[in-house]
Design an enzyme around this catalytic site. Structure first.
Site, PDB file in Angstrom:
ATOM      1  N   HIS A 145     -22.088 -34.123   0.023  1.00  0.00           N
ATOM      2  CA  HIS A 145     -21.357 -35.441  -0.102  1.00  0.00           C
ATOM      3  C   HIS A 145     -22.340 -36.461  -1.050  1.00  0.00           C
ATOM      4  O   HIS A 145     -23.501 -36.444  -0.889  1.00  0.00           O
ATOM      5  CB  HIS A 145     -21.302 -36.291   1.204  1.00  0.00           C
TER       6      HIS A 145
ATOM      7  N   HIS B 236     -23.071 -40.310  -1.751  1.00  0.00           N
ATOM      8  CA  HIS B 236     -23.095 -41.797  -1.306  1.00  0.00           C
ATOM      9  C   HIS B 236     -22.807 -42.675  -2.397  1.00  0.00           C
ATOM     10  O   HIS B 236     -23.258 -42.648  -3.490  1.00  0.00           O
ATOM     11  CB  HIS B 236     -24.159 -42.125  -0.957  1.00  0.00           C
TER      12      HIS B 236
ATOM     13  N   GLN C 163     -31.293 -35.741   4.148  1.00  0.00           N
ATOM     14  CA  GLN C 163     -30.112 -35.443   4.220  1.00  0.00           C
ATOM     15  C   GLN C 163     -29.947 -34.865   5.905  1.00  0.00           C
ATOM     16  O   GLN C 163     -30.758 -34.103   6.515  1.00  0.00           O
ATOM     17  CB  GLN C 163     -29.996 -33.978   3.428  1.00  0.00           C
TER      18      GLN C 163
HETATM   19  P1  AMP Z   1     -27.014 -37.804   4.420  1.00  0.00           P
HETATM   20  O1  AMP Z   1     -28.288 -38.334   5.403  1.00  0.00           O
HETATM   21  O2  AMP Z   1     -27.182 -37.892   3.013  1.00  0.00           O
HETATM   22  O3  AMP Z   1     -26.851 -36.276   5.134  1.00  0.00           O
HETATM   23  O4  AMP Z   1     -25.784 -38.730   4.919  1.00  0.00           O
HETATM   24  C1  AMP Z   1     -24.787 -38.549   5.908  1.00  0.00           C
HETATM   25  C2  AMP Z   1     -24.053 -39.827   6.290  1.00  0.00           C
HETATM   26  O5  AMP Z   1     -23.060 -39.678   6.986  1.00  0.00           O
HETATM   27  C3  AMP Z   1     -25.226 -41.133   6.566  1.00  0.00           C
HETATM   28  O6  AMP Z   1     -25.060 -42.269   5.591  1.00  0.00           O
HETATM   29  C4  AMP Z   1     -24.123 -41.441   7.943  1.00  0.00           C
HETATM   30  O7  AMP Z   1     -24.128 -42.649   8.358  1.00  0.00           O
HETATM   31  C5  AMP Z   1     -22.880 -40.904   7.318  1.00  0.00           C
HETATM   32  N1  AMP Z   1     -22.307 -40.680   8.665  1.00  0.00           N
HETATM   33  C6  AMP Z   1     -22.267 -39.854  10.003  1.00  0.00           C
HETATM   34  N2  AMP Z   1     -21.532 -39.674  10.771  1.00  0.00           N
HETATM   35  C7  AMP Z   1     -20.137 -40.356  10.256  1.00  0.00           C
HETATM   36  C8  AMP Z   1     -18.870 -40.532  10.458  1.00  0.00           C
HETATM   37  N3  AMP Z   1     -18.350 -40.169  11.397  1.00  0.00           N
HETATM   38  N4  AMP Z   1     -18.182 -41.148   9.525  1.00  0.00           N
HETATM   39  C9  AMP Z   1     -18.623 -41.718   8.365  1.00  0.00           C
HETATM   40  N5  AMP Z   1     -20.027 -41.408   8.046  1.00  0.00           N
HETATM   41  C10 AMP Z   1     -20.869 -40.705   8.711  1.00  0.00           C
END
Ligand code: AMP
Length: 118
Positions: free
Chosen positions: A102, A104, A96
């Site tokens: 969030h 996925h 995370q």
């Molecule tokens: P996590 O690692 O589970 O916290 O997921 C965070 C996710 O947010 C990752 O898959 C990133 O690629 C995505 N992410 C980060 N910044 C953005 C953004 N500006 N727009 C869309 N997705 C993003």
């Protein structure tokens, strides 16, 4: 979380930074992941920043968690074949990076990235 700097997702919700939004209602928003790891890779995000991860969301507002799942299914129906993988990373060691809960939503050909490689 609301007392600290707004999360990047709160800034997307506020339209302060751009994102490709694919679904939205009063309480939940969905937009394309900026670094997709599958044909379909969408993030479904409660608009409140009150919950850092799904454990907190499930305890604090289980109905909102159900709304997140319902939006995930809607997106998989509309943009793929209705079958999908739903991933919540919980904690830094689990991958995370953004502490605004969030989901996925992944469908189609799944890539070999760290998110889905196991
Ligand atoms: P996590 O690692 O589970 O916290 O997921 C965070 C996710 O947010 C990752 O898959 C990133 O690629 C995505 N992410 C980060 N910044 C953005 C953004 N500006 N727009 C869309 N997705 C993003």
């Amino acid at each position: 979380m609301s007392e600290s700097t707004p999360s990047i997702f709160s800034r997307i919700i506020a339209r302060e930074i751009p994102a490709t939004i694919v679904a939205e209602n009063d309480r939940v928003i969905a937009f394309e992941d900026i670094s997709p790891q599958a044909d379909l890779h969408v993030l479904v995000v409660p608009k409140t920043d009150e919950y850092a991860d799904v454990t907190a969301l499930a305890a604090g507002d289980p109905e909102l968690l159900a709304e997140v799942v319902a939006m995930a299914k809607q997106i998989a129906d509309e943009r793929s074949d209705g079958q999908y993988r739903l991933i919540f990373n919980n904690g830094e060691a689990a991958g995370q990076t953004i502490f605004h809960v969030h989901a996925h939503v992944l469908a189609g050909n799944l890539g070999e990235g760290t998110l889905v490689g196991h």
